[in-house]
Scaffold this motif. Structure first.
Motif, PDB file in Angstrom:
ATOM      1  N   PHE A 114      47.501  29.489  57.683  1.00 33.15           N
ATOM      2  CA  PHE A 114      48.078  29.624  56.350  1.00 33.15           C
ATOM      3  C   PHE A 114      47.905  28.337  55.549  1.00 33.15           C
ATOM      4  N   TYR A 115      48.212  27.197  56.175  1.00 36.56           N
ATOM      5  CA  TYR A 115      48.082  25.914  55.472  1.00 36.56           C
ATOM      6  C   TYR A 115      46.629  25.578  55.164  1.00 36.56           C
ATOM      7  N   GLU A 116      45.701  26.035  55.994  1.00 35.79           N
ATOM      8  CA  GLU A 116      44.282  25.841  55.690  1.00 35.79           C
ATOM      9  C   GLU A 116      43.899  26.569  54.402  1.00 35.79           C
ATOM     10  N   ARG A 117      44.482  27.718  54.209  1.00 38.69           N
ATOM     11  CA  ARG A 117      44.172  28.537  53.038  1.00 38.69           C
ATOM     12  C   ARG A 117      44.987  28.117  51.811  1.00 38.69           C
ATOM     13  N   TYR A 118      46.236  27.719  52.055  1.00 40.97           N
ATOM     14  CA  TYR A 118      47.140  27.351  50.956  1.00 40.97           C
ATOM     15  C   TYR A 118      47.772  25.974  51.231  1.00 40.97           C
ATOM     16  N   PRO A 119      47.017  24.896  51.054  1.00 33.82           N
ATOM     17  CA  PRO A 119      47.525  23.552  51.389  1.00 33.82           C
ATOM     18  C   PRO A 119      48.698  23.093  50.517  1.00 33.82           C
ATOM     19  N   GLU A 120      48.844  23.655  49.320  1.00 33.52           N
ATOM     20  CA  GLU A 120      49.921  23.247  48.425  1.00 33.52           C
ATOM     21  C   GLU A 120      51.215  24.039  48.654  1.00 33.52           C
ATOM     22  N   ALA A 167      52.386  36.371  53.466  1.00 36.06           N
ATOM     23  CA  ALA A 167      51.115  36.626  54.154  1.00 36.06           C
ATOM     24  C   ALA A 167      51.335  37.334  55.487  1.00 36.06           C
ATOM     25  N   GLU A 168      50.375  38.192  55.827  1.00 35.14           N
ATOM     26  CA  GLU A 168      50.415  38.922  57.098  1.00 35.14           C
ATOM     27  C   GLU A 168      49.221  38.513  57.963  1.00 35.14           C
ATOM     28  N   TYR A 169      49.499  38.181  59.222  1.00 37.97           N
ATOM     29  CA  TYR A 169      48.451  37.848  60.191  1.00 37.97           C
ATOM     30  C   TYR A 169      48.526  38.845  61.350  1.00 37.97           C
ATOM     31  N   THR A 170      47.352  39.330  61.750  1.00 37.78           N
ATOM     32  CA  THR A 170      47.269  40.334  62.812  1.00 37.78           C
ATOM     33  C   THR A 170      46.735  39.716  64.100  1.00 37.78           C
ATOM     34  N   PHE A 171      47.427  40.013  65.188  1.00 34.99           N
ATOM     35  CA  PHE A 171      46.980  39.590  66.522  1.00 34.99           C
ATOM     36  C   PHE A 171      46.697  40.834  67.359  1.00 34.99           C
ATOM     37  N   GLN A 172      45.564  40.790  68.080  1.00 35.15           N
ATOM     38  CA  GLN A 172      45.234  41.898  68.967  1.00 35.15           C
ATOM     39  C   GLN A 172      44.741  41.386  70.321  1.00 35.15           C
ATOM     40  N   LYS A 173      45.061  42.157  71.337  1.00 29.66           N
ATOM     41  CA  LYS A 173      44.531  41.868  72.672  1.00 29.66           C
ATOM     42  C   LYS A 173      44.158  43.199  73.323  1.00 29.66           C
ATOM     43  N   SER A 192      45.297  39.277  57.365  1.00 29.10           N
ATOM     44  CA  SER A 192      45.242  40.688  56.979  1.00 29.10           C
ATOM     45  C   SER A 192      45.498  40.923  55.499  1.00 29.10           C
ATOM     46  N   ARG A 193      46.512  40.227  54.967  1.00 29.79           N
ATOM     47  CA  ARG A 193      46.919  40.516  53.589  1.00 29.79           C
ATOM     48  C   ARG A 193      47.849  39.417  53.086  1.00 29.79           C
ATOM     49  N   VAL A 194      47.892  39.253  51.764  1.00 29.06           N
ATOM     50  CA  VAL A 194      48.873  38.349  51.162  1.00 29.06           C
ATOM     51  C   VAL A 194      49.334  38.935  49.834  1.00 29.06           C
ATOM     52  N   ASP A 195      50.616  38.828  49.577  1.00 28.78           N
ATOM     53  CA  ASP A 195      51.191  39.203  48.282  1.00 28.78           C
ATOM     54  C   ASP A 195      51.560  37.932  47.543  1.00 28.78           C
ATOM     55  N   ASP A 196      51.147  37.851  46.291  1.00 28.26           N
ATOM     56  CA  ASP A 196      51.447  36.703  45.427  1.00 28.26           C
ATOM     57  C   ASP A 196      52.323  37.220  44.299  1.00 28.26           C
TER      58      ASP A 196
END
Length: 206
Positions: A114-120, A167-173, A192-196
């Motif tokens: 998340f911080y990589e994508r949105y550093p601020e 933001a939504e992050y998906t994990f799968q195994k 997966s998705r983000v709402d702003d």
């Protein structure tokens, strides 16, 4: 039936010119209108009546809807506007319900991505709201050959511009039958998705 016939006859008598209303040129003319401004016809009057009634019903319905919204708000239920807004955005999750040993690692990975994508941005919460993995069998030729497990992590943050991000992050195994689970590399995690949305929207969906 007789009443209907009389009503139709009455309407026609109002809308059609009488013999005395036909001038020498064969044009319909009402002597009572000489020297006066044009009067609305019967049809125009009826249109005004129906238009007024329709507008009155719409206004009354709007007032009833507004009153219902005020009562819903007092009782803690969603108003019409809030319900519509909630359908547009993901839910905001605040409580972490997953107790698995890999939970902390998945949340940490999600925060890093998340911080990589949105550093601020400034993270408010990061949770896995599901109590356990969602498991579904994988079939081949009608037989179960493995299992795919999925779980989601949600991050709520201020975007640094007066708004919010969810933001939504998906994990799968995945595991073959009789073998241990392995991470699905492309989904560990997947953004997966983000709402702003604005602070006003946040107040409605929080």
């Amino acid at each position: 039936m007789k009443k209907l016939f009389l009503l139709i006859s009455f309407c026609l008598s109002l809308s059609l010119p009488s013999f005395s209303q036909i001038d020498s040129n064969g044009v319909a003319h009402d002597p009572a209108d000489d020297g006066k401004t044009d009067k609305p016809t019967f049809k125009e009057k009826m249109n005004d009546v129906f238009t007024g009634a329709r507008d009155g019903i719409a206004t009354a319905a709007e007032k009833v809807g507004d009153a219902a919204d005020k009562m819903k708000s007092k009782l803690g239920y969603d108003t019409r506007e809030q319900a519509h807004t909630r359908k547009q955005y993901m839910p905001i999750y605040r409580k972490n319900k997953y107790k698995g040993s890999d939970g902390a690692d998945m949340i940490s990975l999600s925060r890093s991505k998340f911080y990589e994508r949105y550093p601020e941005a400034d993270i408010i919460s990061s949770v896995i709201p599901g109590k356990d993995w969602q498991s579904e069998p994988v079939y081949k030729n009608g037989d179960i050959v493995g299992y795919l497990n999925t779980i989601y992590c949600y991050i709520l943050a201020r975007d640094g511009r007066g708004g919010y991000l969810n933001a939504e992050y998906t994990f799968q195994k995945y595991k073959h039958v009789g073998e241990p689970f392995e991470h699905v590399t492309a989904k560990w995690p997947e953004f997966s998705r983000v709402d702003d949305f604005s602070s006003e929207v946040y107040e409605q969906i929080k």
